[in-house]
Design an enzyme around this catalytic site. Structure first.
Site, short mmCIF file in Angstrom:
data_model
loop_
_atom_site.label_atom_id
_atom_site.label_comp_id
_atom_site.label_asym_id
_atom_site.label_seq_id
_atom_site.Cartn_x
_atom_site.Cartn_y
_atom_site.Cartn_z
CG HIS A 57 -2.27 -0.96 0.95
ND1 HIS A 57 -3.40 -1.41 1.86
CD2 HIS A 57 -2.64 -1.58 -0.35
CE1 HIS A 57 -3.76 -2.19 1.16
NE2 HIS A 57 -3.63 -1.84 0.23
CG HIS A 90 -1.84 -6.02 1.58
ND1 HIS A 90 -1.60 -5.89 0.63
CD2 HIS A 90 -1.64 -5.36 2.95
CE1 HIS A 90 -0.93 -4.97 0.50
NE2 HIS A 90 -0.85 -4.20 1.93
CG HIS A 140 -6.08 -4.21 5.68
ND1 HIS A 140 -5.48 -4.75 5.31
CD2 HIS A 140 -5.41 -3.20 5.32
CE1 HIS A 140 -4.00 -4.73 4.84
NE2 HIS A 140 -4.06 -3.52 5.40
CD GLU A 142 -2.42 -8.41 7.38
OE1 GLU A 142 -2.46 -9.19 8.96
OE2 GLU A 142 -1.90 -7.22 7.48
CB THR A 180 0.86 -8.29 10.54
OG1 THR A 180 0.34 -7.97 9.41
CG2 THR A 180 0.64 -9.98 10.45
CB CYS A 210 4.72 -8.08 11.54
SG CYS A 210 4.97 -6.12 11.11
CB SER A 239 -3.62 -0.93 7.72
OG SER A 239 -3.54 -0.95 9.35
CG ASN A 240 2.94 0.23 8.01
OD1 ASN A 240 3.50 1.00 8.12
ND2 ASN A 240 2.31 -0.25 7.01
CB SER A 282 3.59 0.43 2.38
OG SER A 282 3.39 0.64 2.58
#
Length: 324
Positions: A57, A90, A140, A142, A180, A210, A239-240, A282
């Site tokens: 992403h 993902h 999402h 994932e 994650t 993760c 997301s992260n 990412s």
């Protein structure tokens, strides 16, 4: 430096700001691997190489790979029969894998191995008869891929309130897994609520969030008290990256997420003595450095990397793309 020390120093103009770089930031091992899979496939088989959904992403990464011959599609129906397709980092559901096989596609799987670990957990626990709570964000990729490892018996929760509304078949045969890339702190709150309501719930042997997500959030926690504004390099659908921005805000620091240097606004630096910069897992370092260049152009006088964890994780490439 403490927040008390910060408050004691008179703020100056943005032209005198110092930029502090979070460590670690940017690409994780799973993202590195996914991008290399696309590049290796292009080198070996030539364009076009089809990629189901964005490989990661990040708009910068996707644009770069598209310029090299990658074609990003939403559905496998958009891939010619017998073509080469890559699954994104993902992960995908079992149904997607079966559809790719039915269409005779050459498949390279760029699913992050840490996501695959969660897939294996789900498959194993469903075989053992556990109903599984999935902690994650609805929609999402994932989450869709992980929940798609089972035909049924999966329950999605996004908040503590969702836990209170859960209806399970047998509290004694219940387990949970997580996306994650979640907020570590918020996930701990949800897990605590699950344990309080279902004391016999089966836990993963190791947390599913993760190492890269944990490390980048910890780096923001270390950086935030030292700065007056945080800039997160990342795309809106990451997301992260969003969790990093939210974390800085929860720590009381204004935070902004940017995808290009041009998105950095001069007023963000006005009156600020220190600016913090981080990047989602990412986001490439070259993009982060272009944001640093933008901050310098706006008058930031210096850039200083902070102390932090040095990551050395790496994952092997799929068979067929490894160098002999």
């Amino acid at each position: 430096m403490s927040t008390t020390e910060n408050a004691a120093i008179e703020p100056v103009t943005g032209a005198d700001a110092e930029v502090l770089l979070a460590q670690p930031r940017g690409f994780c091992a799973g993202v590195d691997r996914a991008i290399e899979i696309v590049e290796r496939a292009l080198q070996r088989f030539g364009a076009p190489i089809y990629v189901r959904h964005e490989i990661v992403h990040n708009a910068y990464v996707v644009s770069d790979l598209r310029s090299k011959g990658a074609v990003f599609v939403q559905e496998l129906d958009d891939v010619p029969v017998g073509g080469t397709v890559i699954f994104s980092a993902h992960g995908v559901s079992r149904a997607v894998r079966q559809a790719a096989e039915a269409r005779g596609l050459r498949v390279f799987d760029a699913t992050c191995p840490l996501v695959t670990k969660v897939h294996v957990e789900v498959s194993k626990m469903r075989t053992q008869g556990f109903e599984i709570i999935m902690i994650g964000h609805k929609g999402h990729p994932e989450v869709e891929g992980t929940m798609g490892q089972a035909d049924d018996g999966m329950l999605l929760v996004e908040s503590v309130d969702d836990v209170a509304r859960l209806a399970v078949k047998d509290p004694a045969r219940l387990a949970y897994v997580t996306q994650t890339t979640l907020s570590v702190d918020e996930t701990q709150e949800i897990v605590a609520a699950i344990k309080a309501r279902f004391p016999a719930v089966h836990e993963p042997k190791k947390q599913d969030i993760c190492y890269a997500t944990q490390n980048r959030q910890d780096a923001v926690k270390f950086m935030a008290p030292q700065v007056e504004v945080v800039i997160v390099v990342g795309s809106p659908n990451s997301s992260n990256s969003n969790r990093l921005r939210e974390l800085a805000e929860k720590l009381g620091v204004p935070a902004y997420m940017v995808d290009t240097p041009e998105q950095v606004r001069p007023e963000w630096l006005a009156g600020k003595r220190r600016v913090g910069l981080t990047a989602g897992a990412s986001a490439p370092e070259e993009l982060a450095q272009s944001i640093v260049d933008r901050l310098r152009a706006l008058g930031a006088r210096s850039v200083r990397p902070l102390d932090g964890i040095q990551e050395n994780m790496s994952f092997p490439l799929p068979r067929g793309l490894q160098i002999n």
